[in-house]
Design a protein around this motif. Structure first.
Motif, PDB file in Angstrom:
ATOM      1  N   SER A 302       0.905  -1.251  -0.050  1.00 52.11           N
ATOM      2  CA  SER A 302      -0.052  -0.204   0.265  1.00 52.11           C
ATOM      3  C   SER A 302       0.835   1.171  -0.007  1.00 52.11           C
ATOM      4  O   SER A 302       2.124   1.174   0.236  1.00 52.11           O
ATOM      5  CB  SER A 302      -0.936  -0.176   1.156  1.00 52.11           C
ATOM      6  OG  SER A 302      -0.316   0.645   2.267  1.00 52.11           O
ATOM      7  N   GLU A 303       0.203   2.421  -0.146  1.00 50.49           N
ATOM      8  CA  GLU A 303       0.755   3.604  -0.247  1.00 50.49           C
ATOM      9  C   GLU A 303       1.690   4.018   1.280  1.00 50.49           C
ATOM     10  O   GLU A 303       2.469   4.992   1.303  1.00 50.49           O
ATOM     11  CB  GLU A 303      -0.034   4.780  -0.563  1.00 50.49           C
ATOM     12  CG  GLU A 303      -0.903   5.190   0.457  1.00 50.49           C
ATOM     13  CD  GLU A 303      -2.278   4.259   0.447  1.00 50.49           C
ATOM     14  OE1 GLU A 303      -3.444   4.665   1.034  1.00 50.49           O
ATOM     15  OE2 GLU A 303      -2.158   3.043  -0.079  1.00 50.49           O
ATOM     16  N   HIS A 304       1.252   3.328   2.403  1.00 52.22           N
ATOM     17  CA  HIS A 304       1.822   3.430   3.543  1.00 52.22           C
ATOM     18  C   HIS A 304       3.199   2.813   3.817  1.00 52.22           C
ATOM     19  O   HIS A 304       3.423   2.878   4.800  1.00 52.22           O
ATOM     20  CB  HIS A 304       0.873   3.135   4.647  1.00 52.22           C
ATOM     21  CG  HIS A 304      -0.316   4.174   4.541  1.00 52.22           C
ATOM     22  ND1 HIS A 304      -0.273   5.304   4.649  1.00 52.22           N
ATOM     23  CD2 HIS A 304      -1.752   3.650   4.553  1.00 52.22           C
ATOM     24  CE1 HIS A 304      -1.528   5.901   4.643  1.00 52.22           C
ATOM     25  NE2 HIS A 304      -2.464   4.931   4.631  1.00 52.22           N
ATOM     26  N   ALA A 305       3.478   2.028   2.781  1.00 52.32           N
ATOM     27  CA  ALA A 305       4.618   1.352   2.679  1.00 52.32           C
ATOM     28  C   ALA A 305       5.691   1.731   1.838  1.00 52.32           C
ATOM     29  O   ALA A 305       5.406   2.332   0.881  1.00 52.32           O
ATOM     30  CB  ALA A 305       4.489  -0.189   2.804  1.00 52.32           C
ATOM     31  N   ILE A 306       6.987   1.846   2.090  1.00 54.04           N
ATOM     32  CA  ILE A 306       8.168   1.957   1.120  1.00 54.04           C
ATOM     33  C   ILE A 306       8.728   0.696   0.846  1.00 54.04           C
ATOM     34  O   ILE A 306       8.910  -0.436   1.755  1.00 54.04           O
ATOM     35  CB  ILE A 306       9.313   2.766   1.901  1.00 54.04           C
ATOM     36  CG1 ILE A 306       8.786   4.206   2.134  1.00 54.04           C
ATOM     37  CG2 ILE A 306      10.372   3.029   1.110  1.00 54.04           C
ATOM     38  CD1 ILE A 306       9.768   4.883   3.185  1.00 54.04           C
ATOM     39  N   VAL A 307       8.750   0.509  -0.671  1.00 53.74           N
ATOM     40  CA  VAL A 307       9.421  -0.752  -1.131  1.00 53.74           C
ATOM     41  C   VAL A 307      10.682  -0.448  -1.507  1.00 53.74           C
ATOM     42  O   VAL A 307      11.059  -0.013  -2.832  1.00 53.74           O
ATOM     43  CB  VAL A 307       8.408  -1.391  -2.252  1.00 53.74           C
ATOM     44  CG1 VAL A 307       8.753  -2.600  -2.649  1.00 53.74           C
ATOM     45  CG2 VAL A 307       6.777  -1.408  -1.766  1.00 53.74           C
ATOM     46  N   PRO A 308      11.783  -1.037  -0.909  1.00 50.54           N
ATOM     47  CA  PRO A 308      13.028  -0.691  -1.107  1.00 50.54           C
ATOM     48  C   PRO A 308      13.413  -1.676  -2.609  1.00 50.54           C
ATOM     49  O   PRO A 308      13.477  -2.964  -2.172  1.00 50.54           O
ATOM     50  CB  PRO A 308      14.025  -0.978  -0.190  1.00 50.54           C
ATOM     51  CG  PRO A 308      13.133  -0.944   1.114  1.00 50.54           C
ATOM     52  CD  PRO A 308      11.781  -1.326   0.515  1.00 50.54           C
ATOM     53  N   THR A 309      13.556  -1.132  -3.688  1.00 49.00           N
ATOM     54  CA  THR A 309      13.942  -2.114  -4.743  1.00 49.00           C
ATOM     55  C   THR A 309      15.164  -2.136  -5.372  1.00 49.00           C
ATOM     56  O   THR A 309      15.814  -0.958  -5.458  1.00 49.00           O
ATOM     57  CB  THR A 309      13.057  -1.542  -6.046  1.00 49.00           C
ATOM     58  OG1 THR A 309      11.621  -1.528  -5.637  1.00 49.00           O
ATOM     59  CG2 THR A 309      13.094  -2.467  -7.425  1.00 49.00           C
TER      60      THR A 309
END
Length: 409
Positions: A302-309
């Motif tokens: 969701s928009e409340h999580a950061i996804v380190p790619t």
């Protein structure tokens, strides 16, 4: 035993023949004294299974202290404080402090001329009574229905003879103190296990696995020396910090095809996914922002999580442990809704070993912490059982299901 026939007295069950039934308002009074002028600044808070605490000891979780303290309610030592929306899940307590609390809380004071104050307070600890009281509140969610004094003042409660009240109170004081001591030992064990776990992770991700490896200054004062073959890199050079995709609450179900991860971890399930693979997710918003979760397979971030790619080849499990070690919650921005800036944490430096060593570090940490995690789960289960035992004992004693009169010295 006396059988009481009334819909609201079902929670009492049969009572001893010498007992009677009265109402909440016969035993306690509603205290609604406001903090006019905001002179009292000792703001108190409530935490489920803990009780009344100083707001300063609560940490950055839950509701925030209001700017206008004049509307707050005055609390005296010994007052019973109830969260009007969360009483059904155990958010209440006896205050050990003089102070003020949220105006939406109930503040109740026992009537000293009616019964034993300690016995009366025990009534409010009984889960069956808590659920009954919450059922008279207003709201959509059953466990968060807001209750008021008018909701509970006429609810039936047991009224044994005064000498029996005193014996029950003494019995429960003794027995619950023993249970609380056992709970405290298990809680301390969990703290020690967490400290041990953190120490293992910290040493592995900052010093490596070879105690004889030559070292060099990292150039970062708080990090100190690192193995001489390691580098330091800023997080943003290792991974791209991208927020997840928006999703409405209506699209999240308790069961479904794909898990949904938000700022505080797993939120539920939905019918679509945004990512596939293995990622270390960072909570971007919410009371637990900065927490890190490992997501696998197909999932919705969701928009409340950061996804380190990853921008370069890295071990996701190593990254997961590095992010946990970094304690990212300390970088949250103070606001009504705590949050972390992806740009801010992206600029943070981290010790960076080779890909091969990253994998070895991740494997080592997971082997070393597996036993600690099992012990933590066992201690948490023991605490839950002890709390259930405590609640059952209070309920049985206060409603006359066990005779404690001969068991009190």
């Amino acid at each position: 035993m006396t059988i009481i026939a009334s819909p609201n007295t079902e929670w009492l069950g049969p009572l001893p023949t010498s007992w009677s039934v009265t109402t909440v308002r016969a035993l306690v009074e509603d205290i609604n004294i406001r903090n006019f002028g905001g002179k009292n600044e000792n703001y108190l808070s409530l935490m489920a299974n803990i009780g009344v605490i100083l707001y300063a000891d609560k940490g950055d979780v839950g509701n925030k202290k209001p700017e206008d303290l004049s509307k707050c309610k005055i609390v005296k030592i010994g007052d019973l404080v109830i969260n009007s929306m969360n009483y059904g899940i155990g958010s209440y307590g006896i205050s050990r402090y003089e102070g003020i609390c949220s105006p939406v809380y109930l503040v109740l004071r026992t009537k000293s001329d009616v019964g034993d104050q300690n016995f009366v307070r025990r009534i409010f600890e009984i889960p069956q009574f808590q659920r009954l009281a919450q059922s008279f509140g207003n709201g959509i969610l059953e466990h968060r229905r807001a209750i008021g004094w008018d909701s509970i003042k006429n609810l039936p409660v047991p009224m044994p003879p005064l000498d029996t009240q005193q014996k029950i109170a003494a019995f429960l004081d003794r027995e619950t103190a023993q249970i609380d001591e056992l709970i405290g030992k298990q809680e301390r064990l969990i703290e020690l296990l967490a400290e041990k776990r953190q120490a293992i992770i910290t040493h592995a991700v900052t010093k490596g696995l070879d105690p004889n490896a030559p070292t060099k200054p990292s150039g970062i004062p708080w990090l100190g020396d690192i193995p001489s073959i390691w580098e330091t890199k800023r997080l943003k050079h290792i991974v791209a910090m991208r927020s997840g995709e928006s999703i409405t609450a209506e699209d999240i179900e308790s069961i479904g095809d794909y898990p949904v991860y938000g700022g505080n971890g797993l939120r539920g399930y939905t019918s679509a996914y945004t990512h596939e693979g293995e990622y270390a997710l960072i909570g971007r918003q919410g009371a637990l922002c900065g927490n890190v979760n490992l997501a696998r397979g197909q999932f919705w971030a969701s928009e409340h999580a950061i996804v380190p790619t990853p921008r370069i080849q890295i071990s996701v499990h190593w990254l997961f442990h590095v992010l946990k070690w970094m304690n990212l919650g300390q970088y949250s921005m103070t606001a009504a809704q705590p949050g972390i800036s992806a740009d801010a944490i992206g600029g943070l430096p981290v010790p960076f070993p080779s890909f091969d060593e990253q994998q070895k570090i991740a494997d080592y940490v997971e082997r070393q912490t597996r036993t600690l995690d099992r012990l933590t789960v066992a201690a948490s289960s023991a605490i839950q059982l002890l709390r259930e035992r405590r609640s059952a004992l209070i309920s049985a004693a206060v409603t006359g299901k066990i005779d404690v009169r001969e068991g009190v010295a």
